[in-house]
Design a protein around this motif. Structure first.
Motif, PDB file in Angstrom:
ATOM      1  N   GLU A  59       0.814  -1.229   0.000  1.00 53.48           N
ATOM      2  CA  GLU A  59       0.000   0.000   0.000  1.00 53.48           C
ATOM      3  C   GLU A  59       0.839   1.267   0.000  1.00 53.48           C
ATOM      4  O   GLU A  59       0.379   2.314  -0.419  1.00 53.48           O
ATOM      5  N   LYS A  60       2.101   1.166   0.494  1.00 54.44           N
ATOM      6  CA  LYS A  60       2.788   2.405   0.866  1.00 54.44           C
ATOM      7  C   LYS A  60       3.762   2.985  -0.145  1.00 54.44           C
ATOM      8  O   LYS A  60       3.965   4.198  -0.165  1.00 54.44           O
ATOM      9  N   ALA A  61       4.426   2.110  -0.899  1.00 51.54           N
ATOM     10  CA  ALA A  61       5.579   2.635  -1.648  1.00 51.54           C
ATOM     11  C   ALA A  61       5.648   2.133  -3.080  1.00 51.54           C
ATOM     12  O   ALA A  61       5.309   0.975  -3.373  1.00 51.54           O
ATOM     13  N   GLY A  65      13.747   4.122  -2.151  1.00 55.88           N
ATOM     14  CA  GLY A  65      15.148   4.448  -2.406  1.00 55.88           C
ATOM     15  C   GLY A  65      16.015   3.234  -2.574  1.00 55.88           C
ATOM     16  O   GLY A  65      15.550   2.094  -2.471  1.00 55.88           O
ATOM     17  N   ALA A  66      17.302   3.507  -2.840  1.00 58.28           N
ATOM     18  CA  ALA A  66      18.279   2.430  -2.855  1.00 58.28           C
ATOM     19  C   ALA A  66      18.300   1.819  -1.449  1.00 58.28           C
ATOM     20  O   ALA A  66      17.934   2.481  -0.480  1.00 58.28           O
ATOM     21  N   ASP A  67      18.724   0.550  -1.363  1.00 56.63           N
ATOM     22  CA  ASP A  67      18.666  -0.162  -0.086  1.00 56.63           C
ATOM     23  C   ASP A  67      19.776   0.348   0.840  1.00 56.63           C
ATOM     24  O   ASP A  67      20.955   0.070   0.624  1.00 56.63           O
ATOM     25  N   GLY A 110      14.464   9.040  -3.295  1.00 55.90           N
ATOM     26  CA  GLY A 110      15.827   8.676  -3.648  1.00 55.90           C
ATOM     27  C   GLY A 110      15.841   7.888  -4.953  1.00 55.90           C
ATOM     28  O   GLY A 110      15.281   8.307  -5.975  1.00 55.90           O
ATOM     29  N   GLY A 111      16.470   6.694  -4.894  1.00 55.11           N
ATOM     30  CA  GLY A 111      16.524   5.836  -6.080  1.00 55.11           C
ATOM     31  C   GLY A 111      15.147   5.484  -6.612  1.00 55.11           C
ATOM     32  O   GLY A 111      14.988   5.196  -7.801  1.00 55.11           O
ATOM     33  N   GLY A 112      14.122   5.521  -5.764  1.00 54.36           N
ATOM     34  CA  GLY A 112      12.759   5.233  -6.226  1.00 54.36           C
ATOM     35  C   GLY A 112      12.262   6.324  -7.155  1.00 54.36           C
ATOM     36  O   GLY A 112      11.649   6.052  -8.200  1.00 54.36           O
ATOM     37  N   CYS A 113      12.538   7.568  -6.790  1.00 54.44           N
ATOM     38  CA  CYS A 113      12.171   8.692  -7.651  1.00 54.44           C
ATOM     39  C   CYS A 113      13.011   8.638  -8.933  1.00 54.44           C
ATOM     40  O   CYS A 113      12.513   8.854 -10.048  1.00 54.44           O
ATOM     41  N   GLU A 114      14.272   8.265  -8.771  1.00 50.78           N
ATOM     42  CA  GLU A 114      15.177   8.206  -9.930  1.00 50.78           C
ATOM     43  C   GLU A 114      14.763   7.094 -10.898  1.00 50.78           C
ATOM     44  O   GLU A 114      14.824   7.265 -12.116  1.00 50.78           O
ATOM     45  N   LEU A 115      14.330   5.965 -10.356  1.00 46.64           N
ATOM     46  CA  LEU A 115      13.846   4.872 -11.209  1.00 46.64           C
ATOM     47  C   LEU A 115      12.578   5.301 -11.940  1.00 46.64           C
ATOM     48  O   LEU A 115      12.428   5.069 -13.144  1.00 46.64           O
ATOM     49  N   PRO A 133      15.845  12.536  -0.807  1.00 46.03           N
ATOM     50  CA  PRO A 133      16.293  12.835   0.563  1.00 46.03           C
ATOM     51  C   PRO A 133      17.733  12.411   0.854  1.00 46.03           C
ATOM     52  O   PRO A 133      18.140  12.395   2.012  1.00 46.03           O
ATOM     53  N   GLU A 134      18.516  12.083  -0.182  1.00 44.97           N
ATOM     54  CA  GLU A 134      19.866  11.540   0.058  1.00 44.97           C
ATOM     55  C   GLU A 134      20.736  12.451   0.903  1.00 44.97           C
ATOM     56  O   GLU A 134      21.608  12.001   1.633  1.00 44.97           O
ATOM     57  N   ILE A 135      20.514  13.772   0.803  1.00 46.64           N
ATOM     58  CA  ILE A 135      21.348  14.695   1.579  1.00 46.64           C
ATOM     59  C   ILE A 135      21.258  14.390   3.070  1.00 46.64           C
ATOM     60  O   ILE A 135      22.235  14.550   3.812  1.00 46.64           O
TER      61      ILE A 135
HETATM   62  N1  CAA Z   1      16.441   1.100   2.330  1.00 45.70           N
HETATM   63  C1  CAA Z   1      16.284   0.053   3.161  1.00 45.70           C
HETATM   64  N2  CAA Z   1      15.201  -0.105   3.965  1.00 45.70           N
HETATM   65  C2  CAA Z   1      14.265   0.850   3.905  1.00 45.70           C
HETATM   66  C3  CAA Z   1      14.375   1.969   3.077  1.00 45.70           C
HETATM   67  C4  CAA Z   1      15.524   2.081   2.249  1.00 45.70           C
HETATM   68  N3  CAA Z   1      15.708   3.086   1.369  1.00 45.70           N
HETATM   69  N4  CAA Z   1      13.272   2.764   3.259  1.00 45.70           N
HETATM   70  C5  CAA Z   1      12.512   2.139   4.195  1.00 45.70           C
HETATM   71  N5  CAA Z   1      13.100   0.990   4.575  1.00 45.70           N
HETATM   72  C6  CAA Z   1      12.615   0.030   5.583  1.00 45.70           C
HETATM   73  C7  CAA Z   1      12.736   0.564   6.983  1.00 45.70           C
HETATM   74  O1  CAA Z   1      14.057   0.363   7.476  1.00 45.70           O
HETATM   75  C8  CAA Z   1      11.708  -0.263   7.711  1.00 45.70           C
HETATM   76  O2  CAA Z   1      12.249  -1.542   7.956  1.00 45.70           O
HETATM   77  P1  CAA Z   1      12.060  -2.215   9.419  1.00 45.70           P
HETATM   78  O3  CAA Z   1      10.563  -2.403   9.560  1.00 45.70           O
HETATM   79  O4  CAA Z   1      12.803  -3.511   9.294  1.00 45.70           O
HETATM   80  O5  CAA Z   1      12.613  -1.270  10.407  1.00 45.70           O
HETATM   81  C9  CAA Z   1      10.608  -0.432   6.664  1.00 45.70           C
HETATM   82  O6  CAA Z   1      11.207  -0.162   5.395  1.00 45.70           O
HETATM   83  C10 CAA Z   1       9.459   0.547   6.847  1.00 45.70           C
HETATM   84  O7  CAA Z   1      10.002   1.846   6.905  1.00 45.70           O
HETATM   85  P2  CAA Z   1       9.667   2.893   8.091  1.00 45.70           P
HETATM   86  O8  CAA Z   1       9.377   2.178   9.352  1.00 45.70           O
HETATM   87  O9  CAA Z   1      10.749   3.922   8.090  1.00 45.70           O
HETATM   88  O10 CAA Z   1       8.297   3.506   7.514  1.00 45.70           O
HETATM   89  P3  CAA Z   1       7.692   4.956   7.803  1.00 45.70           P
HETATM   90  O11 CAA Z   1       6.320   4.932   7.224  1.00 45.70           O
HETATM   91  O12 CAA Z   1       7.861   5.320   9.217  1.00 45.70           O
HETATM   92  O13 CAA Z   1       8.607   5.962   6.929  1.00 45.70           O
HETATM   93  C11 CAA Z   1       9.783   6.684   4.956  1.00 45.70           C
HETATM   94  C12 CAA Z   1       8.578   5.899   5.536  1.00 45.70           C
HETATM   95  C13 CAA Z   1       9.609   8.166   5.253  1.00 45.70           C
HETATM   96  C14 CAA Z   1       9.780   6.447   3.440  1.00 45.70           C
HETATM   97  C15 CAA Z   1      11.091   6.159   5.594  1.00 45.70           C
HETATM   98  O14 CAA Z   1      11.116   4.747   5.495  1.00 45.70           O
HETATM   99  C16 CAA Z   1      12.337   6.688   4.956  1.00 45.70           C
HETATM  100  O15 CAA Z   1      12.712   7.831   5.175  1.00 45.70           O
HETATM  101  N6  CAA Z   1      13.051   5.841   4.152  1.00 45.70           N
HETATM  102  C17 CAA Z   1      14.320   6.186   3.572  1.00 45.70           C
HETATM  103  C18 CAA Z   1      14.133   7.112   2.384  1.00 45.70           C
HETATM  104  C19 CAA Z   1      15.493   7.496   1.818  1.00 45.70           C
HETATM  105  O16 CAA Z   1      16.323   8.094   2.484  1.00 45.70           O
HETATM  106  N7  CAA Z   1      15.724   7.149   0.542  1.00 45.70           N
HETATM  107  C20 CAA Z   1      16.974   7.422  -0.137  1.00 45.70           C
HETATM  108  C21 CAA Z   1      17.881   6.217  -0.065  1.00 45.70           C
HETATM  109  S1  CAA Z   1      19.513   6.547  -0.680  1.00 45.70           S
HETATM  110  C22 CAA Z   1      19.376   6.467  -2.342  1.00 45.70           C
HETATM  111  O17 CAA Z   1      18.348   6.194  -2.914  1.00 45.70           O
HETATM  112  C23 CAA Z   1      20.692   6.715  -3.057  1.00 45.70           C
HETATM  113  C24 CAA Z   1      20.558   6.946  -4.529  1.00 45.70           C
HETATM  114  O18 CAA Z   1      20.318   8.029  -5.012  1.00 45.70           O
HETATM  115  C25 CAA Z   1      20.812   5.880  -5.463  1.00 45.70           C
END
Ligand code: CAA
Length: 260
Positions: A59-61, A65-67, A110-115, A133-135
């Protein structure tokens, strides 16, 4: 073939690919990348398929982003040695010739928006949220965000999103030019598949070349792009589908496409 991180099904002429790690908000691990490259290659090679839709399970995503778990302890030299992000561009963005739509059903961060921005079109559910949100992790977009987002929505908003890491909702994303359409959350994926089905029903060569021509606009000057358009138009003018399309219009009947 079944995948560890994806669900793939064919709905008529449309391949529906779902990122399937809902417990991690569909975070994009290396396995997701490898499997997506494979799924897109199969879509591309299958003549019965005319368009694809990529969405996120749960439902949520779409993808949050990247892992981060996979990246947290990886030494910088390994990112470089493994060409960690290269596959997204080299295996997906630059090789898929058929049209595909990102159906963004929730977070595309993050990578999700980029994909999503690698797709030919983003269609957002009213619940979609976009951001880079990578910053906040001490880094920056690494899969095209600084480049594609800036081209899509301009410097002012791209800077705002990259420097603050804030999220943008579907309405702001649509107003900014990132998103083609917003659709209701109820029945969202089916509605996007219906749009993809419409595209898959278009004359195939015209679909490939319309996509290619629009993409050329990002890579070249106006003069060169216009020349490219006129030359490519010439290729389409030589197709059987062009003859059929115009004849059918004159005869006031539906066209029957051959894909050649
Ligand atoms: N990587 C790995 N795990 C992730 C993740 C990510 N990018 N985003 C969420 N998860 C995991 C969480 O760790 C959590 O796992 P657990 O239940 O095992 O703890 C699960 O997904 C659910 O997430 P939340 O509990 O955080 O859910 P929420 O509803 O409270 O928050 C959110 C949602 C605001 C999207 C928050 O999860 C979040 O900020 N996620 C990270 C977003 C982010 O920073 N993305 C950029 C990644 S870096 C990148 O993408 C680099 C690039 O350019 C290539």
């Amino acid at each position: 073939m079944s995948y560890e991180t994806l669900l793939v099904e064919q709905r008529g002429a449309v391949t529906l690919i779902q990122l399937n790690r809902p417990q991690a908000l569909n975070a994009l691990s290396s396995t997701v990348m490898k499997e997506l490259i494979d799924a897109f290659a199969k879509f591309e090679a299958d003549d019965s398929q005319g368009a694809a839709v990529l969405t996120g399970a749960g439902e949520k995503a779409f993808a949050a982003g990247a892992d981060i778990g996979e990246m947290a302890d990886k030494p910088a030299t390994e990112f470089f040695a493994q060409a960690f992000f290269d596959g997204w561009q080299k295996g997906i963005a630059s090789v898929v010739r058929k049209p595909w739509i990102a159906a963004v059903n929730g977070f595309a961060l993050g990578g999700g928006c980029e994909l999503a921005m690698m797709a030919d079109m983003i269609i957002a559910s009213e619940k979609a949220k976009f951001g880079q949100p990578e910053i906040k992790l001490g880094v920056a977009p690494g899969m095209g965000g600084t480049q594609r987002l800036t081209r899509a929505i301009g410097k002012a908003k791209a800077m705002d999103l990259c420097l603050t890491g804030r999220m943008m909702d579907a309405v702001e994303a649509e107003k900014s030019g990132l998103v083609a359409r917003i659709l209701p959350a109820e029945g969202f994926v089916d509605a996007v598949v219906a749009i993809a089905t419409e595209i898959a029903g278009m004359p195939r060569l015209a679909a490939l070349l319309n996509k290619e021509m629009v993409n050329v606009a990002f890579e070249t000057t106006l003069e060169q792009g216009l020349l490219y358009e006129r030359r490519t138009w010439g290729i389409l003018a030589a197709t059987e589908d062009k003859a059929e399309g115009m004849k059918a219009f004159v005869e006031k009947r539906p066209a029957v496409w051959k894909g050649k």
